[in-house]
Design an enzyme around this catalytic site. Structure first.
Site, PDB file in Angstrom:
ATOM      1  CB  CYS A 206     -57.591  -1.763 -31.834  1.00 58.99           C
ATOM      2  SG  CYS A 206     -56.613  -2.953 -32.785  1.00 58.99           S
ATOM      3  CB  CYS A 209     -57.581  -1.145 -36.883  1.00 62.09           C
ATOM      4  SG  CYS A 209     -58.795  -1.726 -35.663  1.00 62.09           S
ATOM      5  CB  CYS A 228     -59.698  -5.220 -32.211  1.00 61.36           C
ATOM      6  SG  CYS A 228     -60.224  -4.002 -33.445  1.00 61.36           S
ATOM      7  CB  CYS A 231     -58.069  -5.311 -37.088  1.00 59.01           C
ATOM      8  SG  CYS A 231     -57.294  -5.094 -35.458  1.00 59.01           S
ATOM      9  CG  ASP A 356     -50.128  17.469 -14.451  1.00 57.23           C
ATOM     10  OD1 ASP A 356     -51.019  18.001 -13.766  1.00 57.23           O
ATOM     11  OD2 ASP A 356     -50.303  17.081 -15.618  1.00 57.23           O
TER      12      ASP A 356
END
Length: 446
Positions: A206, A209, A228, A231, A356
């Site tokens: 989230c 939070c 979430c 929250c 990469d």
């Protein structure tokens, strides 16, 4: 228009004519030359266009093509960067190649590289931004996903009145406030079921939070109806919604968006998202459903996006791959294909690919061991790396290495199956297509 801009445009158009006439190339150089003469030339070139910008990690090229196809059903003149030259010099070259329609609305549908967006929007003002998705990709160029998102948000805020039409199923697009108004497209095609994303998935914390996000529905990766439990952060209300996925194969898909039935001639759930984005743009501009239907059904394959190439008696499907989420979606699409088939995996690590290559270890190559794949070719400039990855995945007995392009094409002709999937990074796609053109299997150029 200033004298300097006029000189830059003239020089750019002349260089484009020369390159097209004598070398069959020139997607970026004319723009590079024009910018050298006048760094502000794009302001003059893009004046009076209705500009739609498409950016994001995956799906830019096909989404751009689908939007263009739809708009062409109702508008006479639509400009787009069909070659995928999506940095500022390529955008300038696109406008240099265009002859602006003097009557009626003229659209420019532009695929723009995430890192280039802010540079481009310094010189032109889009009317609409389309954000496809943000996934971990080319870490050496973009960094983590929130760094990439900041790049495109910063680019969009230079045209603060232009709405951002973005993928509402992706949590990152709802993670920060933007100066631009936002509209969302997404999926509501499954019965709600409490679940978590796979443990090896990015972007599932989230942003408010940092609790692990829960889902009522997942399409793939971290996309879906998220929320979430700690929250209350949750998926925003969708403006444009796919409510049914009626059919999906490795070659096509059918679905319902806002009560209208549509289909596309490419396979894979990830491509349904591209079609949803394109249809959402069309709905934003009040395009008729019949025109959307015709535009989405256009079956000319885009460069490297399930492009079919015949090499002797082998039907080869060339697919660009560049990051874990993208290749995993391609693998899921291939699962739907009639079997057996052979596999060619081509890995390069140039700047345009991402230097990469560690991302191949997050790709689910192990899934190929559950399919009927009698022979696998590892190729490209980093053929040893991809060969080792395929060996670890369990494909050692089927594997051969062919570092040379000519040898790879010769080996394809000897494969035991008629159907061949070629998964290749960006510069490997370019190199392979060039050699195939030299041998007469495809037309020269992109």
């Amino acid at each position: 228009m200033s004298l300097r801009s006029h000189l830059a445009i003239t020089a750019g158009k002349l260089s484009r004519w020369f390159l097209k006439t004598f070398t069959k190339g020139g997607s970026s150089y004319p723009g590079k030359l024009a910018l050298k003469i006048d760094p502000h030339v794009l302001q003059s070139l893009a004046k009076d266009y209705e500009i739609i910008v498409v950016t994001g990690t995956n799906g830019k090229t096909l989404t751009t093509a689908l939007i263009t196809n739809i708009l062409k059903q109702e508008y006479d003149h639509v400009v787009t960067n069909t070659t995928g030259a999506n940095m500022i010099q390529g955008i300038v070259s696109t406008f240099l190649a265009s002859k602006k329609n003097k009557q009626g609305k003229t659209f420019a549908v532009l695929e723009i590289d995430e890192a280039s967006l802010s540079k481009v929007t310094s010189y032109l003002t889009p009317s609409l931004f389309v954000f496809t998705n943000i996934f971990r990709d080319q870490m050496d160029r973009y960094g983590e996903i929130y760094t990439t998102y900041k790049l495109i948000v910063d680019g969009a805020k230079k045209a603060p009145k232009a709405p951002i039409l973005c993928n509402g199923d992706l949590p990152i697009f709802n993670s920060v406030e933007t100066v631009n108004p936002r509209l969302y497209f997404g999926f509501n095609h499954k019965k709600e079921e409490e679940q978590l994303a796979h443990f090896n998935t990015d972007g599932v914390l989230c942003p408010t939070c940092h609790h692990v996000l829960h889902y009522k529905m997942i399409t793939y990766s971290n996309l879906g109806h998220y929320y979430c439990p700690n929250c209350g952060f949750t998926r925003p209300e969708l403006t444009y919604t796919l409510t049914q996925l009626t059919d999906m194969t490795d070659q096509k898909a059918s679905f319902v968006i806002d009560g209208e039935s549509y289909s596309i001639e490419v396979g894979g759930l990830y491509n349904v998202y591209n079609a949803l984005a394109a249809a959402s743009v069309a709905n934003y501009y009040h395009i008729q459903p019949s025109s959307i239907r015709k535009g989405l059904a256009y079956d000319e394959k885009v460069f490297g996006r399930q492009e079919v190439i015949q090499i002797e008696d082998k039907t080869c499907q060339l697919i660009l791959v560049k990051n874990p989420v993208g290749i995993n979606q391609v693998i899921d699409m291939i699962k739907l294909a009639p079997q057996p088939f052979s596999l060619v995996s081509m890995l390069n690590a140039n700047y345009a690919d991402g230097i990469d290559t560690s991302w191949i270890w997050d790709a689910n190559y192990e899934a190929f061991t559950e399919m009927n794949v009698p022979k696998v070719i590892a190729s490209g400039e980093r053929h040893h790396d991809i060969a080792f990855r395929l060996q670890v995945a369990g494909l050692e007995n089927q594997l051969i290495e062919e570092p040379d392009l000519k040898a790879t094409i010769a080996a394809i002709k000897q494969l035991p199956t008629e159907k061949v999937y070629i998964l290749a990074t960006y510069t490997a796609v370019l190199q392979l297509r060039k050699e195939l053109a030299n041998q007469g299997y495809i037309k020269e150029g992109v």
